[in-house]
Design a protein around this motif. Structure first.
Motif, PDB file in Angstrom:
ATOM      1  N   VAL A  33       0.544  -1.209  -0.135  1.00  0.00           N
ATOM      2  CA  VAL A  33       0.149   0.546   0.027  1.00  0.00           C
ATOM      3  C   VAL A  33       0.888   1.114  -0.342  1.00  0.00           C
ATOM      4  N   PRO A  34       0.807   2.365  -0.674  1.00  0.00           N
ATOM      5  CA  PRO A  34       1.611   3.384  -0.992  1.00  0.00           C
ATOM      6  C   PRO A  34       1.532   4.042   0.777  1.00  0.00           C
ATOM      7  N   ALA A  35       2.289   4.842   0.786  1.00  0.00           N
ATOM      8  CA  ALA A  35       2.007   5.306   2.409  1.00  0.00           C
ATOM      9  C   ALA A  35       1.131   6.434   2.257  1.00  0.00           C
ATOM     10  N   HIS A  36       0.813   6.872   1.542  1.00  0.00           N
ATOM     11  CA  HIS A  36      -0.016   8.688   1.294  1.00  0.00           C
ATOM     12  C   HIS A  36      -1.281   8.471   2.026  1.00  0.00           C
ATOM     13  N   ALA A  37      -2.103   6.744   1.297  1.00  0.00           N
ATOM     14  CA  ALA A  37      -2.710   6.121   1.763  1.00  0.00           C
ATOM     15  C   ALA A  37      -2.952   5.835   3.354  1.00  0.00           C
ATOM     16  N   LEU A  38      -2.178   6.161   4.205  1.00  0.00           N
ATOM     17  CA  LEU A  38      -2.319   5.442   5.675  1.00  0.00           C
ATOM     18  C   LEU A  38      -1.961   7.148   5.553  1.00  0.00           C
ATOM     19  N   ARG A  39      -1.949   8.226   5.527  1.00  0.00           N
ATOM     20  CA  ARG A  39      -1.076   8.880   6.013  1.00  0.00           C
ATOM     21  C   ARG A  39      -2.141   9.370   6.930  1.00  0.00           C
ATOM     22  N   ASP A  40      -1.246   9.627   8.311  1.00  0.00           N
ATOM     23  CA  ASP A  40      -1.737  10.285   9.500  1.00  0.00           C
ATOM     24  C   ASP A  40      -3.092   8.963  10.305  1.00  0.00           C
ATOM     25  N   LEU A  41      -3.354   8.178  10.182  1.00  0.00           N
ATOM     26  CA  LEU A  41      -4.645   7.013   9.852  1.00  0.00           C
ATOM     27  C   LEU A  41      -3.791   5.675  10.653  1.00  0.00           C
ATOM     28  N   ARG A  42      -4.038   5.021  11.461  1.00  0.00           N
ATOM     29  CA  ARG A  42      -3.934   3.738  12.102  1.00  0.00           C
ATOM     30  C   ARG A  42      -5.967   3.078  12.159  1.00  0.00           C
ATOM     31  N   VAL A  43      -5.267   1.843  10.802  1.00  0.00           N
ATOM     32  CA  VAL A  43      -6.149   1.173  10.550  1.00  0.00           C
ATOM     33  C   VAL A  43      -5.639  -0.546  11.152  1.00  0.00           C
ATOM     34  N   GLY A  44      -6.753  -1.708  10.515  1.00  0.00           N
ATOM     35  CA  GLY A  44      -6.817  -2.827  10.685  1.00  0.00           C
ATOM     36  C   GLY A  44      -6.069  -3.405   8.962  1.00  0.00           C
ATOM     37  N   LEU A  45      -5.214  -4.256   9.651  1.00  0.00           N
ATOM     38  CA  LEU A  45      -4.191  -5.217   8.662  1.00  0.00           C
ATOM     39  C   LEU A  45      -5.500  -5.526   7.455  1.00  0.00           C
ATOM     40  N   ALA A  46      -6.649  -6.194   8.040  1.00  0.00           N
ATOM     41  CA  ALA A  46      -7.593  -6.322   7.467  1.00  0.00           C
ATOM     42  C   ALA A  46      -8.175  -5.988   6.535  1.00  0.00           C
ATOM     43  N   ASP A  47      -7.733  -4.312   6.565  1.00  0.00           N
ATOM     44  CA  ASP A  47      -8.623  -3.444   6.070  1.00  0.00           C
ATOM     45  C   ASP A  47      -7.893  -3.779   4.750  1.00  0.00           C
ATOM     46  N   LEU A  48      -6.466  -3.886   4.671  1.00  0.00           N
ATOM     47  CA  LEU A  48      -5.663  -3.970   3.698  1.00  0.00           C
ATOM     48  C   LEU A  48      -5.113  -5.290   2.829  1.00  0.00           C
ATOM     49  N   TRP A  49      -5.172  -6.143   3.756  1.00  0.00           N
ATOM     50  CA  TRP A  49      -4.802  -7.908   3.009  1.00  0.00           C
ATOM     51  C   TRP A  49      -6.261  -8.088   3.255  1.00  0.00           C
ATOM     52  N   PRO A  50      -6.872  -9.787   2.665  1.00  0.00           N
ATOM     53  CA  PRO A  50      -7.412 -10.279   3.065  1.00  0.00           C
ATOM     54  C   PRO A  50      -7.925 -11.027   4.060  1.00  0.00           C
ATOM     55  N   ALA A  51      -9.107 -11.206   4.695  1.00  0.00           N
ATOM     56  CA  ALA A  51      -9.280 -11.407   6.372  1.00  0.00           C
ATOM     57  C   ALA A  51      -8.864 -12.595   6.114  1.00  0.00           C
ATOM     58  N   ARG A  52      -8.597 -13.500   5.669  1.00  0.00           N
ATOM     59  CA  ARG A  52      -8.356 -15.234   5.673  1.00  0.00           C
ATOM     60  C   ARG A  52      -6.807 -15.454   6.215  1.00  0.00           C
ATOM     61  N   GLU A  53      -6.679 -13.951   5.310  1.00  0.00           N
ATOM     62  CA  GLU A  53      -5.018 -14.224   5.993  1.00  0.00           C
ATOM     63  C   GLU A  53      -4.056 -13.563   6.872  1.00  0.00           C
ATOM     64  N   VAL A  54      -5.168 -12.056   7.415  1.00  0.00           N
ATOM     65  CA  VAL A  54      -5.194 -11.894   8.157  1.00  0.00           C
ATOM     66  C   VAL A  54      -5.229 -12.739   9.590  1.00  0.00           C
ATOM     67  N   ARG A  55      -6.199 -14.012   9.684  1.00  0.00           N
ATOM     68  CA  ARG A  55      -6.537 -14.442  10.925  1.00  0.00           C
ATOM     69  C   ARG A  55      -5.417 -15.423  11.035  1.00  0.00           C
ATOM     70  N   ARG A  56      -5.208 -16.085   9.569  1.00  0.00           N
ATOM     71  CA  ARG A  56      -3.843 -16.969   9.749  1.00  0.00           C
ATOM     72  C   ARG A  56      -2.666 -15.819  10.460  1.00  0.00           C
ATOM     73  N   LEU A  57      -2.036 -14.706   9.758  1.00  0.00           N
ATOM     74  CA  LEU A  57      -1.007 -14.173  10.931  1.00  0.00           C
ATOM     75  C   LEU A  57      -1.444 -13.619  12.252  1.00  0.00           C
ATOM     76  N   THR A  58      -2.333 -13.676  12.838  1.00  0.00           N
ATOM     77  CA  THR A  58      -3.187 -13.595  14.168  1.00  0.00           C
ATOM     78  C   THR A  58      -2.868 -14.265  14.882  1.00  0.00           C
ATOM     79  N   GLY A  59      -3.483 -15.406  14.215  1.00  0.00           N
ATOM     80  CA  GLY A  59      -3.128 -17.036  15.581  1.00  0.00           C
ATOM     81  C   GLY A  59      -1.399 -16.816  15.385  1.00  0.00           C
ATOM     82  N   LEU A  60      -0.684 -16.804  13.845  1.00  0.00           N
ATOM     83  CA  LEU A  60       0.788 -16.315  14.194  1.00  0.00           C
ATOM     84  C   LEU A  60       1.453 -16.037  15.200  1.00  0.00           C
TER      85      LEU A  60
END
Length: 244
Positions: free
Chosen positions: A76-103
């Motif tokens: 994701v380009p950095a300017h898309a996240l400027r001054d933001l705090r977002v969930g990783l699930a907003d950027l990556w597929p939910a299934r992958e984020v669930r796997r990484l959360t477990g990791l």
């Protein structure tokens, strides 16, 4: 309580954790992957002071990625996240984020899990734009933006566009932020403000004071006196990321 250590596996990155409880995040040109309340989050590049309590209700761990290195890792380009705090699930597929959360949850120290996540992702994504490191080095050396662009074989507008993708803002804004980090690090050592201004490359002490107010939302006296809280030290030349 706050503690940090340089990452052994991600060049330029810093692993940190805190017990949480408010404070203010100051701009530093970096982006972070966070573990908070069992969730993976991303802290984008800041242009001003940001309340840390937005994600620090309890214990929080993070990996702070060096300026310009996070976009390749996140995709994701950095300017898309400027001054933001977002969930990783907003950027990556939910299934992958669930796997990484477990990791990450499987590690006794979530910082190690975040480092493993970042290392694997970086290997898959490939290296960041090499221009980013050139820009950061040039700005820290006090070079003019026009000179940095010329060395890179780019026009200033092209450099600005590339910098938006890499850092979230243009090179002049990044230069102001990096200079402020150097100034605050010098102030932490107890140097007189006039000496801080000279060493950090400001026109005078009044110029330094205006920049501290504009970018950090406080005054030098309040910062040095602890009114803004205890400063987080970091081995990066850009200085600390937060006040608590």
């Amino acid at each position: 309580m706050y503690e940090e250590t340089p990452s052994a596996g991600i060049p330029g990155a810093v692993l940190w954790r805190t017990a949480g409880g408010g404070g203010v995040v100051l701009p530093d040109g970096c982006m972070d992957l966070l573990w908070a309340d069992g969730r993976l989050l991303v802290a984008g590049p800041d242009t001003g002071p940001h309340p840390a309590g937005e994600v620090q209700a309890g214990a929080v761990a993070g990996i702070r990625l060096a300026p310009g290195t996070a976009p390749a890792l996140l995709g994701v380009p950095a300017h898309a996240l400027r001054d933001l705090r977002v969930g990783l699930a907003d950027l990556w597929p939910a299934r992958e984020v669930r796997r990484l959360t477990g990791l990450v949850a499987g590690y006794a120290d979530p910082r190690a899990g975040l480092e493993a996540l970042a290392r694997t992702r970086a290997a898959d994504a490939g290296p960041p734009d090499p221009l980013a490191a050139e820009v950061v080095a040039g700005l820290r050396a006090g070079r003019a933006v026009a000179a940095i662009a010329a060395t890179a074989g780019l026009g200033e507008r092209q450099l600005h566009r590339r910098s938006l993708d890499a850092f979230g803002y243009g090179p002049r804004t990044l230069g102001r932020i990096l200079r402020l980090r150097r100034a605050l690090a010098l102030a932490d050592r107890g140097l007189p403000y006039a000496d801080v201004a000279y060493a950090a490359g400001y026109a005078d002490q009044a110029h330094l004071a205006r920049e501290v107010r504009a970018l950090a939302g406080t005054t030098l006296t309040a910062y040095a006196g602890g009114a803004a809280g205890a400063k987080r030290e970091t081995p990066q030349p850009s200085g600390s990321r937060t006040t608590a």
